[in-house]
Design a protein around this motif. Structure first.
Motif, PDB file in Angstrom:
ATOM      1  N   ASP A 244      54.282 -61.999  -4.827  1.00 16.31           N
ATOM      2  CA  ASP A 244      52.818 -61.970  -4.889  1.00 16.31           C
ATOM      3  C   ASP A 244      52.265 -60.589  -4.497  1.00 16.31           C
ATOM      4  N   HIS A 245      53.147 -59.633  -4.272  1.00 15.99           N
ATOM      5  CA  HIS A 245      52.773 -58.230  -4.047  1.00 15.99           C
ATOM      6  C   HIS A 245      53.467 -57.354  -5.104  1.00 15.99           C
ATOM      7  N   ILE A 246      53.028 -56.121  -5.247  1.00 18.99           N
ATOM      8  CA  ILE A 246      53.850 -55.135  -5.942  1.00 18.99           C
ATOM      9  C   ILE A 246      54.296 -54.118  -4.889  1.00 18.99           C
TER      10      ILE A 246
ATOM     11  N   GLY B 189      39.696 -47.770   0.118  1.00 23.75           N
ATOM     12  CA  GLY B 189      40.654 -47.771   1.218  1.00 23.75           C
ATOM     13  C   GLY B 189      41.192 -49.170   1.438  1.00 23.75           C
ATOM     14  N   ILE B 190      42.413 -49.246   1.952  1.00 24.42           N
ATOM     15  CA  ILE B 190      43.000 -50.553   2.286  1.00 24.42           C
ATOM     16  C   ILE B 190      43.874 -50.403   3.530  1.00 24.42           C
ATOM     17  N   THR B 191      43.729 -51.344   4.447  1.00 22.86           N
ATOM     18  CA  THR B 191      44.561 -51.361   5.653  1.00 22.86           C
ATOM     19  C   THR B 191      45.918 -51.955   5.298  1.00 22.86           C
ATOM     20  N   VAL B 192      46.980 -51.264   5.687  1.00 24.84           N
ATOM     21  CA  VAL B 192      48.334 -51.642   5.269  1.00 24.84           C
ATOM     22  C   VAL B 192      49.327 -51.460   6.421  1.00 24.84           C
ATOM     23  N   ASN B 193      50.107 -52.511   6.690  1.00 27.52           N
ATOM     24  CA  ASN B 193      51.172 -52.331   7.685  1.00 27.52           C
ATOM     25  C   ASN B 193      52.567 -52.498   7.066  1.00 27.52           C
ATOM     26  N   SER B 194      52.622 -52.576   5.717  1.00 22.36           N
ATOM     27  CA  SER B 194      53.924 -52.700   5.054  1.00 22.36           C
ATOM     28  C   SER B 194      54.530 -51.337   4.716  1.00 22.36           C
ATOM     29  N   PHE B 195      53.887 -50.288   5.179  1.00 20.46           N
ATOM     30  CA  PHE B 195      54.372 -48.914   4.951  1.00 20.46           C
ATOM     31  C   PHE B 195      55.787 -48.742   5.521  1.00 20.46           C
TER      32      PHE B 195
ATOM     33  N   LEU C 296      51.450 -54.035  -2.063  1.00 19.61           N
ATOM     34  CA  LEU C 296      50.039 -54.270  -2.389  1.00 19.61           C
ATOM     35  C   LEU C 296      49.887 -55.686  -2.933  1.00 19.61           C
ATOM     36  N   SER C 297      49.029 -56.452  -2.316  1.00 20.23           N
ATOM     37  CA  SER C 297      48.831 -57.850  -2.708  1.00 20.23           C
ATOM     38  C   SER C 297      48.197 -57.948  -4.095  1.00 20.23           C
ATOM     39  N   ARG C 298      48.822 -58.762  -4.951  1.00 17.47           N
ATOM     40  CA  ARG C 298      48.269 -58.954  -6.290  1.00 17.47           C
ATOM     41  C   ARG C 298      46.920 -59.663  -6.236  1.00 17.47           C
ATOM     42  N   SER C 299      46.659 -60.387  -5.149  1.00 13.50           N
ATOM     43  CA  SER C 299      45.407 -61.146  -5.093  1.00 13.50           C
ATOM     44  C   SER C 299      44.273 -60.348  -4.440  1.00 13.50           C
ATOM     45  N   ALA C 300      44.545 -59.134  -4.010  1.00 10.26           N
ATOM     46  CA  ALA C 300      43.488 -58.322  -3.396  1.00 10.26           C
ATOM     47  C   ALA C 300      42.465 -57.908  -4.456  1.00 10.26           C
ATOM     48  N   GLU C 301      41.206 -57.964  -4.062  1.00  4.01           N
ATOM     49  CA  GLU C 301      40.142 -57.509  -4.970  1.00  4.01           C
ATOM     50  C   GLU C 301      40.362 -56.051  -5.352  1.00  4.01           C
ATOM     51  N   ARG C 302      40.877 -55.281  -4.390  1.00  6.57           N
ATOM     52  CA  ARG C 302      41.076 -53.843  -4.629  1.00  6.57           C
ATOM     53  C   ARG C 302      42.416 -53.544  -5.305  1.00  6.57           C
ATOM     54  N   PHE C 303      43.118 -54.592  -5.740  1.00 10.37           N
ATOM     55  CA  PHE C 303      44.422 -54.405  -6.393  1.00 10.37           C
ATOM     56  C   PHE C 303      44.339 -53.381  -7.536  1.00 10.37           C
TER      57      PHE C 303
ATOM     58  N   ARG D 255      37.761 -52.105   9.482  1.00 16.39           N
ATOM     59  CA  ARG D 255      36.812 -51.873   8.389  1.00 16.39           C
ATOM     60  C   ARG D 255      37.483 -52.052   7.018  1.00 16.39           C
ATOM     61  N   PHE D 256      38.672 -51.477   6.853  1.00 12.43           N
ATOM     62  CA  PHE D 256      39.321 -51.517   5.539  1.00 12.43           C
ATOM     63  C   PHE D 256      40.214 -52.744   5.349  1.00 12.43           C
ATOM     64  N   ALA D 257      40.145 -53.667   6.322  1.00 16.74           N
ATOM     65  CA  ALA D 257      40.803 -54.967   6.143  1.00 16.74           C
ATOM     66  C   ALA D 257      39.768 -56.016   5.753  1.00 16.74           C
ATOM     67  N   MET D 258      38.482 -55.632   5.774  1.00 14.94           N
ATOM     68  CA  MET D 258      37.430 -56.611   5.456  1.00 14.94           C
ATOM     69  C   MET D 258      37.396 -56.926   3.972  1.00 14.94           C
ATOM     70  N   LYS D 259      37.257 -58.214   3.686  1.00 16.95           N
ATOM     71  CA  LYS D 259      37.208 -58.656   2.295  1.00 16.95           C
ATOM     72  C   LYS D 259      36.063 -57.990   1.551  1.00 16.95           C
ATOM     73  N   GLY D 260      36.376 -57.419   0.385  1.00 19.89           N
ATOM     74  CA  GLY D 260      35.337 -56.831  -0.450  1.00 19.89           C
ATOM     75  C   GLY D 260      34.742 -55.533   0.081  1.00 19.89           C
TER      76      GLY D 260
HETATM   77  C1  LIG Z   1      47.021 -55.039  10.036  1.00 18.81           C
HETATM   78  C2  LIG Z   1      46.836 -55.369   8.576  1.00 18.81           C
HETATM   79  C3  LIG Z   1      47.829 -55.042   7.672  1.00 18.81           C
HETATM   80  C4  LIG Z   1      47.694 -55.312   6.305  1.00 18.81           C
HETATM   81  N1  LIG Z   1      48.685 -54.941   5.447  1.00 18.81           N
HETATM   82  C5  LIG Z   1      48.547 -55.170   4.121  1.00 18.81           C
HETATM   83  C6  LIG Z   1      49.559 -54.746   3.213  1.00 18.81           C
HETATM   84  O1  LIG Z   1      50.589 -54.205   3.599  1.00 18.81           O
HETATM   85  N2  LIG Z   1      49.332 -54.940   1.877  1.00 18.81           N
HETATM   86  C7  LIG Z   1      48.183 -55.553   1.398  1.00 18.81           C
HETATM   87  O2  LIG Z   1      48.047 -55.704   0.183  1.00 18.81           O
HETATM   88  N3  LIG Z   1      47.213 -55.980   2.257  1.00 18.81           N
HETATM   89  C8  LIG Z   1      47.354 -55.784   3.587  1.00 18.81           C
HETATM   90  N4  LIG Z   1      46.376 -56.183   4.459  1.00 18.81           N
HETATM   91  C9  LIG Z   1      45.158 -56.833   3.912  1.00 18.81           C
HETATM   92  C10 LIG Z   1      44.136 -55.788   3.408  1.00 18.81           C
HETATM   93  O3  LIG Z   1      43.935 -54.777   4.374  1.00 18.81           O
HETATM   94  C11 LIG Z   1      42.731 -56.386   3.147  1.00 18.81           C
HETATM   95  O4  LIG Z   1      42.432 -57.297   4.181  1.00 18.81           O
HETATM   96  C12 LIG Z   1      42.586 -57.127   1.858  1.00 18.81           C
HETATM   97  O5  LIG Z   1      42.931 -56.278   0.771  1.00 18.81           O
HETATM   98  C13 LIG Z   1      41.114 -57.550   1.701  1.00 18.81           C
HETATM   99  O6  LIG Z   1      40.945 -58.346   0.552  1.00 18.81           O
HETATM  100  P1  LIG Z   1      40.245 -57.821  -0.820  1.00 18.81           P
HETATM  101  O7  LIG Z   1      41.035 -56.643  -1.316  1.00 18.81           O
HETATM  102  O8  LIG Z   1      40.379 -59.021  -1.688  1.00 18.81           O
HETATM  103  O9  LIG Z   1      38.813 -57.465  -0.497  1.00 18.81           O
HETATM  104  C14 LIG Z   1      46.516 -55.945   5.829  1.00 18.81           C
HETATM  105  C15 LIG Z   1      45.505 -56.292   6.762  1.00 18.81           C
HETATM  106  C16 LIG Z   1      45.662 -56.021   8.107  1.00 18.81           C
HETATM  107  C17 LIG Z   1      44.570 -56.379   9.089  1.00 18.81           C
END
Ligand SMILES: Cc1cc2nc3c(=O)[nH]c(=O)nc-3n(C[C@H](O)[C@H](O)[C@H](O)COP(=O)(O)O)c2cc1C
Length: 168
Positions: free
Chosen positions: A130-132, A36-42, A56-63, A87-92
């Protein structure tokens, strides 16, 4: 700002002035596991065909988990979903506890705390710096039909909130 050199921190702060809803997007990651990943770019893209996007961030671990996913489920969270969002915004910490989810038709799970759920198949990926940019074709969706049933979770200037008054 005229030059190409942008102060990233300041740019983030400015972007944070755009109040958004909050989603958690899930994808199957392996046989019986989901990420799961928290996303507000929807954002909505097209009504016909039904297309949506998120970045989706290219640097995210869950990329990798989301980049290779052929389908994903977008959960638009209500205010009761604030903990799920954190919870789903937490690193790793991308692993979804499937026992706490609701099954879907395509597979990637949904949450009972969702105000709307969009089940998507991958339509296209585009370069976004830096995103796709992930475009999904919506195969199925549900939403809370009773407008008063659930309040949307909002994100503004780095903080969660709720709507305090809607004008009719
Ligand atoms: C409110 C909110 C919105 C976010 N929106 C995005 C998003 O649109 N795209 C994205 O890649 N990460 C987004 N993030 C970051 C990811 O939820 C997450 O923190 C990150 O993937 C964690 O790093 P990791 O994948 O390296 O463990 C958002 C975080 C928060 C709190």
């Amino acid at each position: 700002m005229a030059s190409d050199a942008v102060d990233t921190r300041e740019f983030r702060n400015a972007l944070g002035c755009f109040a958004t809803g909050v989603t958690v997007i899930t994808a199957l990651d392996g046989k019986d596991e989901a990420a799961g990943i928290t996303v507000n770019s929807f954002s909505a893209v097209s009504l016909d065909p039904p297309l949506v996007l998120w970045s989706l961030s290219r640097s995210a671990e869950r990329f990798a988990a989301f980049e290779k996913a052929e389908s994903f489920t977008i959960n638009v969270l209500g205010t009761e979903g604030a903990e799920i969002s954190s919870r789903f915004a937490m690193k790793g910490e991308s692993r979804v506890d499937l026992a706490a989810t609701v099954p879907t038709r395509l597979g990637p799970p949904s949450f009972a705390e969702a105000l709307a759920v969009f089940e998507c198949v991958k339509h296209a990926h585009y370069d976004g710096g830096d995103h796709i940019i992930v475009v999904g074709r919506v195969r199925d969706f549900t939403y809370a039909r009773d407008a008063g049933a659930m309040e949307p979770l909002l994100f503004f200037r780095g903080r969660y909130g709720a709507i305090t008054g809607l004008k009719s």
